[in-house]
Design a protein around this motif. Sequence first.
Motif, PDB file in Angstrom:
ATOM      1  N   LEU A 216      -1.228  -1.112   1.425  1.00  0.00           N
ATOM      2  CA  LEU A 216      -0.753  -2.516   1.884  1.00  0.00           C
ATOM      3  C   LEU A 216      -2.023  -3.042   1.180  1.00  0.00           C
ATOM      4  O   LEU A 216      -1.798  -4.427   0.834  1.00  0.00           O
ATOM      5  CB  LEU A 216      -0.910  -2.368   3.610  1.00  0.00           C
ATOM      6  CG  LEU A 216       0.315  -2.026   4.036  1.00  0.00           C
ATOM      7  CD1 LEU A 216       0.201  -2.127   5.638  1.00  0.00           C
ATOM      8  CD2 LEU A 216       1.659  -2.843   3.669  1.00  0.00           C
ATOM      9  N   ILE A 217      -3.185  -2.634   1.226  1.00  0.00           N
ATOM     10  CA  ILE A 217      -4.308  -3.202   0.428  1.00  0.00           C
ATOM     11  C   ILE A 217      -4.106  -3.474  -1.128  1.00  0.00           C
ATOM     12  O   ILE A 217      -3.979  -4.541  -1.789  1.00  0.00           O
ATOM     13  CB  ILE A 217      -5.573  -2.533   0.528  1.00  0.00           C
ATOM     14  CG1 ILE A 217      -6.363  -2.617   1.900  1.00  0.00           C
ATOM     15  CG2 ILE A 217      -6.675  -2.942  -0.439  1.00  0.00           C
ATOM     16  CD1 ILE A 217      -7.361  -1.870   2.267  1.00  0.00           C
ATOM     17  N   ILE A 218      -3.546  -2.509  -1.812  1.00  0.00           N
ATOM     18  CA  ILE A 218      -3.070  -2.676  -2.838  1.00  0.00           C
ATOM     19  C   ILE A 218      -2.018  -3.638  -3.255  1.00  0.00           C
ATOM     20  O   ILE A 218      -1.848  -4.523  -4.312  1.00  0.00           O
ATOM     21  CB  ILE A 218      -2.384  -1.151  -3.633  1.00  0.00           C
ATOM     22  CG1 ILE A 218      -3.722  -0.256  -3.733  1.00  0.00           C
ATOM     23  CG2 ILE A 218      -1.941  -1.472  -5.174  1.00  0.00           C
ATOM     24  CD1 ILE A 218      -3.426   1.206  -4.056  1.00  0.00           C
ATOM     25  N   ILE A 219      -1.071  -3.736  -2.539  1.00  0.00           N
ATOM     26  CA  ILE A 219      -0.015  -4.833  -2.641  1.00  0.00           C
ATOM     27  C   ILE A 219      -0.474  -6.061  -2.356  1.00  0.00           C
ATOM     28  O   ILE A 219      -0.144  -6.981  -3.113  1.00  0.00           O
ATOM     29  CB  ILE A 219       1.167  -4.360  -1.715  1.00  0.00           C
ATOM     30  CG1 ILE A 219       1.892  -2.968  -1.648  1.00  0.00           C
ATOM     31  CG2 ILE A 219       2.023  -5.616  -1.320  1.00  0.00           C
ATOM     32  CD1 ILE A 219       2.972  -2.697  -0.781  1.00  0.00           C
ATOM     33  N   SER A 220      -1.354  -6.472  -1.429  1.00  0.00           N
ATOM     34  CA  SER A 220      -1.989  -7.687  -1.221  1.00  0.00           C
ATOM     35  C   SER A 220      -2.636  -8.147  -2.260  1.00  0.00           C
ATOM     36  O   SER A 220      -2.442  -9.444  -2.847  1.00  0.00           O
ATOM     37  CB  SER A 220      -2.861  -7.492   0.242  1.00  0.00           C
ATOM     38  OG  SER A 220      -2.501  -7.419   1.296  1.00  0.00           O
ATOM     39  N   TYR A 221      -3.509  -7.225  -2.988  1.00  0.00           N
ATOM     40  CA  TYR A 221      -4.325  -7.629  -4.075  1.00  0.00           C
ATOM     41  C   TYR A 221      -3.602  -8.062  -5.291  1.00  0.00           C
ATOM     42  O   TYR A 221      -3.765  -8.579  -6.232  1.00  0.00           O
ATOM     43  CB  TYR A 221      -5.529  -6.593  -4.342  1.00  0.00           C
ATOM     44  CG  TYR A 221      -6.838  -7.070  -3.560  1.00  0.00           C
ATOM     45  CD1 TYR A 221      -7.417  -8.114  -4.123  1.00  0.00           C
ATOM     46  CD2 TYR A 221      -7.163  -6.567  -2.441  1.00  0.00           C
ATOM     47  CE1 TYR A 221      -8.853  -8.508  -3.494  1.00  0.00           C
ATOM     48  CE2 TYR A 221      -8.144  -6.804  -1.517  1.00  0.00           C
ATOM     49  CZ  TYR A 221      -8.978  -7.919  -2.236  1.00  0.00           C
ATOM     50  OH  TYR A 221      -9.862  -8.373  -1.522  1.00  0.00           O
ATOM     51  N   SER A 222      -2.436  -7.021  -5.333  1.00  0.00           N
ATOM     52  CA  SER A 222      -1.318  -7.335  -6.654  1.00  0.00           C
ATOM     53  C   SER A 222      -1.059  -8.524  -6.482  1.00  0.00           C
ATOM     54  O   SER A 222      -0.683  -9.407  -7.496  1.00  0.00           O
ATOM     55  CB  SER A 222      -0.481  -6.134  -6.884  1.00  0.00           C
ATOM     56  OG  SER A 222       0.306  -6.458  -5.543  1.00  0.00           O
ATOM     57  N   PHE A 223      -0.446  -9.209  -5.445  1.00  0.00           N
ATOM     58  CA  PHE A 223       0.091 -10.333  -4.942  1.00  0.00           C
ATOM     59  C   PHE A 223      -1.117 -11.457  -5.472  1.00  0.00           C
ATOM     60  O   PHE A 223      -0.894 -12.459  -6.130  1.00  0.00           O
ATOM     61  CB  PHE A 223       0.738 -10.778  -3.974  1.00  0.00           C
ATOM     62  CG  PHE A 223       2.025 -10.124  -3.562  1.00  0.00           C
ATOM     63  CD1 PHE A 223       3.104 -10.659  -4.466  1.00  0.00           C
ATOM     64  CD2 PHE A 223       2.226  -9.128  -2.864  1.00  0.00           C
ATOM     65  CE1 PHE A 223       4.140 -10.304  -4.212  1.00  0.00           C
ATOM     66  CE2 PHE A 223       3.560  -8.417  -2.440  1.00  0.00           C
ATOM     67  CZ  PHE A 223       4.676  -9.221  -3.152  1.00  0.00           C
ATOM     68  N   ILE A 224      -2.174 -11.352  -5.075  1.00  0.00           N
ATOM     69  CA  ILE A 224      -3.415 -12.085  -5.120  1.00  0.00           C
ATOM     70  C   ILE A 224      -3.596 -12.303  -6.830  1.00  0.00           C
ATOM     71  O   ILE A 224      -3.770 -13.499  -7.056  1.00  0.00           O
ATOM     72  CB  ILE A 224      -4.648 -11.634  -4.506  1.00  0.00           C
ATOM     73  CG1 ILE A 224      -4.468 -11.841  -2.825  1.00  0.00           C
ATOM     74  CG2 ILE A 224      -6.049 -12.246  -5.042  1.00  0.00           C
ATOM     75  CD1 ILE A 224      -5.522 -11.190  -2.104  1.00  0.00           C
ATOM     76  N   LEU A 225      -3.590 -11.236  -7.419  1.00  0.00           N
ATOM     77  CA  LEU A 225      -3.581 -11.263  -8.773  1.00  0.00           C
ATOM     78  C   LEU A 225      -2.912 -12.011  -9.443  1.00  0.00           C
ATOM     79  O   LEU A 225      -2.935 -12.699 -10.528  1.00  0.00           O
ATOM     80  CB  LEU A 225      -4.012  -9.826  -9.379  1.00  0.00           C
ATOM     81  CG  LEU A 225      -4.226  -9.778 -10.812  1.00  0.00           C
ATOM     82  CD1 LEU A 225      -5.801 -10.308 -11.263  1.00  0.00           C
ATOM     83  CD2 LEU A 225      -4.381  -8.210 -11.371  1.00  0.00           C
TER      84      LEU A 225
END
Length: 313
Positions: A216-225
Amino acid sequence: MASHSNYSAPPVSEFILICFPNYQSWQHWLSLPLSLLLLLALGANATLLITIWLEASLHEPMYYLLSLLSLLDMVLCLTVIPKVLAIFWFDLRSIGFFPCFLQMFIMNSFLTMESCTFMVMAYDRYVAICKPLHYPSIITNQFVARATIFVVARNALASLPVPILSARLRYCAENIIKNCICTNLSVSKLSCDDITFNQLYQFVAGWTLLGSDLILIIISYSFILKAVLRIKAEGAAAKALSTCGSHFILILFFSTVLLVLVITNLARKRIPPDVPILLNILHHLIPPALNPIVYGVRTKEIKQGIQKMIRRL
């Protein structure tokens, strides 16, 4: 006959912790840096908590989540390090049956609580950058309260069977734990019962909790990026990323230390047994010491809050 005598032996009422069984001379050398790190961790987290409490401008959901992380860090430090130092300084190696399993529960549950808190903080940054107009209506004080209940309840309930399963085992004669702390593996292997289910549960529960948080952290940061790369205004992208910088550094450090600890435990036969023991202690000490410092140095509002608090003194 040996097996029968083991089963008929009186039950174990306490354990003896043997830190660094092969290099016990390390203890005196390690006590000083561990003491300094403990003071740094407790002092830095206490300063951060007091600053957020006293400074009205920091009474926001993001800083409340940071306060939760600091509280978890302090509990982890106080659960592990004072006992380790008591062994180093006063040779107080014994630990009661109940305190040992209580320490096991706190270590397992609070580690996953930290991971879950990082996940909630990642969601907070995702909403702040990807949905800024909706941020005040989504990330509210009520959201933080619900998230805190979720963090505590999910990880406490999932981790509770670990010490319960270990406590239900029969400890027939051996009570010497070759570790500074009561880890599930170190304690349960002293039992004369089958510990397969015990180890399997901890493995599945631990990796399910930590793995789901990491995904979920990786998904959040992929959307942020993805959102940041779309920003065309000069300097806006850097400013957006800077708001996530401290959080990302802490997640990266937390995950790296945890990964190194897992690898050293898997390669236990190829490295000295004292190395995983030392890394386990440091994992409960270095992240708590660094977390408030990273946020204090990189976050202007916290830095200003600390300066105001110092001037009041």
